[in-house]
Design a protein around this motif. Structure first.
Motif: not given
Length: 541
Positions: A258-263, A290-302, A306-314
């Motif tokens: 998973k790729v977690v995307l936060a602005d 790669l599953l993109p996960v769009v979150v609300e902000n950098a403090d959002a859950p996910g 983020a666990g070992e199954d996800a990469t947080p991308v700012a």
């Protein structure tokens, strides 16, 4: 339009070291320069036929230049006639990029990427005498867009307006929509480059025409992309696209699918929604991706947890939880992520230019429209809890379920390890906007990476990954009663019937793939949504 310098930083030490070897390999194989030269062999023999007709996006910063004068001329004509309200009817790649461009530029654009009758009715309620509609479809057969065209054409005529003079078309050469536009004498037809796939089309007519008519500076976008193209074509360790692709590929190889995307302050509005389609449709196939996960902000859950199954991308300046950051101007970022996604496809061993599973949901929806039944695949709800009907697909629901909260508990208890939850709202993206709050609430309580998509918009985006990617998803559909429906002129169905068929059809396809599906149908949208929120709050993590 955001930070001026295009850059990718891998801020996680372990990920950075893992990516180095992949970057070196990509440099040795001259992947960047070959991609810039449109080499279709980069993804192997099986992908070559498709790749050979899908790589013109690498030179759009040059080939799209003639559009600038055409768009400006039409915009001037429209302004002279007092037409200053632009409505865009388009799905997926035909709407996501122009929405980002206009939102970032601060110019108004009404986007119709929905089959919700209320949302379309609101667009119709605007001043039609000041309105031009851009009907945008690569294939020329997109059912949602064709429905919008028919509805607006009828509305213009009923208002005494020459409909043909208010319809602008963007499509591929020779498409059914191009033929219809010619026969009807529509105001203008822009033919896009057919050798560019929809999700790579941000800098084609699909992105530039509606944005330019709305008042965005599309010349600046091409200028920024031209500067980025020079950097992205270099076979060197500093190439930001190679660095981004290598980091995503390295993360995926150790289970971070998973790729977690936060602005984080990029200055660009909605970029993650555009990147979501690009990543999901390009990589989510053959049981991988790669599953993109769009979150609300950098403090959002996910993101923050983020666990070992996800990469947080700012998307913007670095933040404490991010493992990768990307910065730059919008035109450059479009090209950066396109390059990186195409290269990531090579690292994952898939063809990043096809979408083999997208058609399944469309076929199921068409079958339901042709043979309608009162409630679709399930003849009666499993549970009725006040203003909410509960429908379950799969064997996860136990006999003791008597409420929405019970159903949610049983549903989440069936989650696979390192799985994900997809919330799919077939509702009004504007009037029912608060539904999106369910993402963070469910992510917090379930501990799952959780996505949120408006239906049927997400079917043209993450819908490919849901069927073709890693098969560990769970799907929560939220549908709602239609109070005032809209007929689709010349078609034997209403918008509400189409929306329902799209939800049930996609749910049916997911259930056939043995994925858990829970549908919550709001008999009253306002009361039903409040009831669902309360039920979610009763679920303890």
């Amino acid at each position: 339009m955001g930070v001026s310098e295009l850059d990718v930083a891998i801020v996680h030490d372990g990920l950075a070291s893992d990516a180095v070897a992949l970057v070196d390999r990509l440099v040795d194989e001259r992947v960047a320069s070959q991609l810039a030269a449109q080499d279709p062999t980069l993804w192997g023999p099986a992908a070559q036929p498709e790749a050979s007709i899908r790589l013109s996006w690498t030179t759009l910063h040059e080939t799209s230049r003639p559009l600038l004068a055409e768009v400006e001329a039409l915009a001037a004509e429209l302004r002279a006639e007092g037409i200053d309200r632009v409505v865009l009817a388009g799905m997926g790649g035909s709407s996501l990029a122009p929405e980002v461009i206009c939102a970032t530029a601060g110019v108004p654009l009404v986007v119709l990427d929905t089959t919700d009758p209320g949302q379309v009715a609101d667009a119709l309620a605007g001043d039609l005498r000041r309105t031009v509609i851009v009907v945008s479809s690569k294939s020329g057969t997109t059912v949602e867009t064709d429905s919008h065209r028919r509805i607006f054409e009828s509305a213009f005529a009923q208002d005494g307006i020459d409909a043909a003079s208010r319809i602008v078309v963007v499509t591929d050469p020779g498409s059914p929509l191009a033929e219809t536009a010619g026969e009807a004498g529509y105001r203008k037809v822009f033919l896009a480059d057919p050798n560019v796939g929809g999700r790579y089309s941000a800098l084609t007519a699909f992105g530039l025409v509606p944005a330019g008519l709305a008042g965005a500076d599309i010349a600046a976008l091409l200028d920024d992309a031209a500067e980025a193209a020079r950097v992205l074509a270099v076979d060197g360790a500093d190439n930001p696209a190679l660095r981004l692709a290598a980091a995503l590929g390295a993360a995926h190889s150790v289970g971070a699918e998973k790729v977690v995307l936060a602005d984080t302050g990029s200055g660009i509005t909605g970029f993650a929604d555009w990147a979501e389609q690009l990543i999901a449709e390009s990589t989510g196939k053959e049981g991988t991706g790669l599953l993109p996960v769009v979150v609300e902000n950098a403090d959002a859950p996910g993101f923050a947890d983020a666990g070992e199954d996800a990469t947080p991308v700012a998307l913007g300046p670095a933040t404490g939880s991010a493992r990768i950051t990307t910065t730059g101007p919008l035109g450059g970022l479009f090209l950066l992520w396109e390059y990186a996604t195409a290269v990531a496809g090579r690292l994952l061993g898939i063809n990043p230019f096809d979408q083999p599973d997208v058609e399944a949901a469309k076929k199921a929806a068409r079958a339901l429209l042709d043979n309608p039944s009162p409630t679709g695949p399930t003849t009666a709800p499993n549970v009725v809890d006040g203003p909410v009907e509960v429908y379950a697909s799969g064997n996860w629901m136990s006999a003791g379920v008597a409420s929405v909260a019970d159903a949610l508990r049983a549903f989440l208890a069936a989650a696979p390890e390192h799985g994900y939850l997809a919330v799919q709202a077939y509702l009004d993206r504007i009037d029912d906007a608060s539904t999106s709050l369910l993402r963070a609430e469910l992510a917090r309580r379930s501990g799952l990476q959780t996505t949120f998509g408006w239906g049927p918009r997400f079917l043209h985006s993450t819908g490919q990954y849901h069927k073709g990617g890693h098969q560990n998803g769970m799907f929560l559909q939220v549908t709602g009663a239609v109070v005032e429906d809209l007929d689709v002129p010349g078609r034997p169905y209403t918008l509400g019937e189409l929306q329902r068929a799209q939800a049930l059809g996609d749910g049916q396809v997911l259930a056939e793939r043995k994925r858990p599906v829970l549908r919550l149908h709001l008999l009253d949208r306002l009361a039903g949504l409040a009831h669902v929120v309360k039920a979610v709050q009763e679920v303890r993590g």
